[in-house]
Structure formats: C-alpha cells, structure tokens
Design a protein around this motif. Structure first.
Motif, PDB file in Angstrom:
ATOM      1  N   LEU A  16      -5.701   5.387   2.503  1.00  0.00           N
ATOM      2  CA  LEU A  16      -6.385   6.649   2.214  1.00  0.00           C
ATOM      3  C   LEU A  16      -7.681   6.445   1.440  1.00  0.00           C
ATOM      4  O   LEU A  16      -8.413   7.398   1.186  1.00  0.00           O
ATOM      5  CB  LEU A  16      -5.448   7.580   1.422  1.00  0.00           C
ATOM      6  N   GLY A  17      -7.946   5.205   1.040  1.00  0.00           N
ATOM      7  CA  GLY A  17      -9.190   4.890   0.341  1.00  0.00           C
ATOM      8  C   GLY A  17      -9.178   5.269  -1.123  1.00  0.00           C
ATOM      9  O   GLY A  17     -10.209   5.657  -1.662  1.00  0.00           O
ATOM     10  N   LEU A  18      -8.022   5.155  -1.765  1.00  0.00           N
ATOM     11  CA  LEU A  18      -7.969   5.446  -3.187  1.00  0.00           C
ATOM     12  C   LEU A  18      -7.049   4.465  -3.897  1.00  0.00           C
ATOM     13  O   LEU A  18      -6.246   3.783  -3.275  1.00  0.00           O
ATOM     14  CB  LEU A  18      -7.527   6.898  -3.456  1.00  0.00           C
ATOM     15  N   SER A  19      -7.207   4.390  -5.201  1.00  0.00           N
ATOM     16  CA  SER A  19      -6.386   3.488  -6.014  1.00  0.00           C
ATOM     17  C   SER A  19      -5.089   4.177  -6.386  1.00  0.00           C
ATOM     18  O   SER A  19      -4.958   5.405  -6.286  1.00  0.00           O
ATOM     19  CB  SER A  19      -7.146   3.112  -7.290  1.00  0.00           C
ATOM     20  N   LEU A  20      -4.127   3.378  -6.833  1.00  0.00           N
ATOM     21  CA  LEU A  20      -2.880   3.950  -7.334  1.00  0.00           C
ATOM     22  C   LEU A  20      -3.156   4.885  -8.501  1.00  0.00           C
ATOM     23  O   LEU A  20      -2.550   5.950  -8.621  1.00  0.00           O
ATOM     24  CB  LEU A  20      -1.921   2.846  -7.777  1.00  0.00           C
ATOM     25  N   ARG A  21      -4.087   4.495  -9.355  1.00  0.00           N
ATOM     26  CA  ARG A  21      -4.416   5.336 -10.509  1.00  0.00           C
ATOM     27  C   ARG A  21      -4.918   6.699 -10.074  1.00  0.00           C
ATOM     28  O   ARG A  21      -4.492   7.728 -10.573  1.00  0.00           O
ATOM     29  CB  ARG A  21      -5.449   4.654 -11.395  1.00  0.00           C
ATOM     30  N   SER A  22      -5.838   6.707  -9.111  1.00  0.00           N
ATOM     31  CA  SER A  22      -6.375   7.987  -8.664  1.00  0.00           C
ATOM     32  C   SER A  22      -5.319   8.811  -7.927  1.00  0.00           C
ATOM     33  O   SER A  22      -5.393  10.035  -7.918  1.00  0.00           O
ATOM     34  CB  SER A  22      -7.623   7.801  -7.815  1.00  0.00           C
ATOM     35  N   PHE A  23      -4.331   8.147  -7.332  1.00  0.00           N
ATOM     36  CA  PHE A  23      -3.240   8.870  -6.687  1.00  0.00           C
ATOM     37  C   PHE A  23      -2.516   9.746  -7.710  1.00  0.00           C
ATOM     38  O   PHE A  23      -2.142  10.868  -7.421  1.00  0.00           O
ATOM     39  CB  PHE A  23      -2.243   7.890  -6.057  1.00  0.00           C
ATOM     40  N   PHE A  24      -2.349   9.214  -8.914  1.00  0.00           N
ATOM     41  CA  PHE A  24      -1.616   9.935  -9.943  1.00  0.00           C
ATOM     42  C   PHE A  24      -2.504  10.806 -10.825  1.00  0.00           C
ATOM     43  O   PHE A  24      -2.004  11.587 -11.625  1.00  0.00           O
ATOM     44  CB  PHE A  24      -0.806   8.964 -10.800  1.00  0.00           C
TER      45      PHE A  24
END
Length: 98
Positions: free
Chosen positions: A54-62
C-alpha cells in the motif's frame, strides 16, 4: 484499532479490490479477506507485506488521522491513489511552490 477495517479503508483509498491487494503483497485473497473481516489475526510480518504494497510504513498504518478540517486527509487519500511517477511529479510540483 480494528486492523481489518484499517486495511479495508487504506485499500479502498487506492481503489483496490481485496484480490489486487493480495496479489500485490503475495498473500492469498482468502487470507486477506478473513483478516479484513476480523476472522483471523495477522502477524507483524504479513501486515508489513500489506503496508509495503500500500506504500506506507507500519508506523503510518497505526497513525490515525488527527481531528481538524480534514483537508490533509483528503490530500493524502488523493495522493495514495496516484501511481509512483504521478506521486513524484506532484511532490516536485508542490516543492516548486515554496
């Protein structure tokens, strides 16, 4: 946070089906869908595959959107729907406005 609902929201922002997301990250469509529906849990490793696709980091997911007028979130959703080269051109344009 409901991880499955977050995956659905992010996937839909890109205009992707569950099948497309599954193909992009190398997981089965049935696994991704069962996670989205809350029927199965997901490991950090597999969530990382989904985030990468999806083009995002785990951090940005949360990181959930903050309260406000919503303009930033609207721009972010629109940006995520763009393909890689389109994103690069938009960033270059925005930087030229400084």
């Amino acid at each position: 946070m409901d991880v499955g609902k977050r995956i659905i929201a992010l996937r839909e922002e890109k205009g992707w089906t569950t099948n497309r997301l599954a193909n992009q990250c190398g997981l089965s469509q049935s696994f991704v869908r069962s996670v989205e529906l809350g029927e199965r849990g997901i490991s950090v490793e597999k969530l990382s595959l989904i985030c990468d696709s999806l083009g995002l980091s785990l951090r940005s997911f949360f990181d959930l959107p903050k309260e406000g007028d919503g303009r930033e979130e609207i721009l972010l959703r629109a940006f995520r729907r763009l393909e890689g080269e389109q994103q690069e051109r938009l960033v270059a344009f925005l930087e030229s406005l400084r």
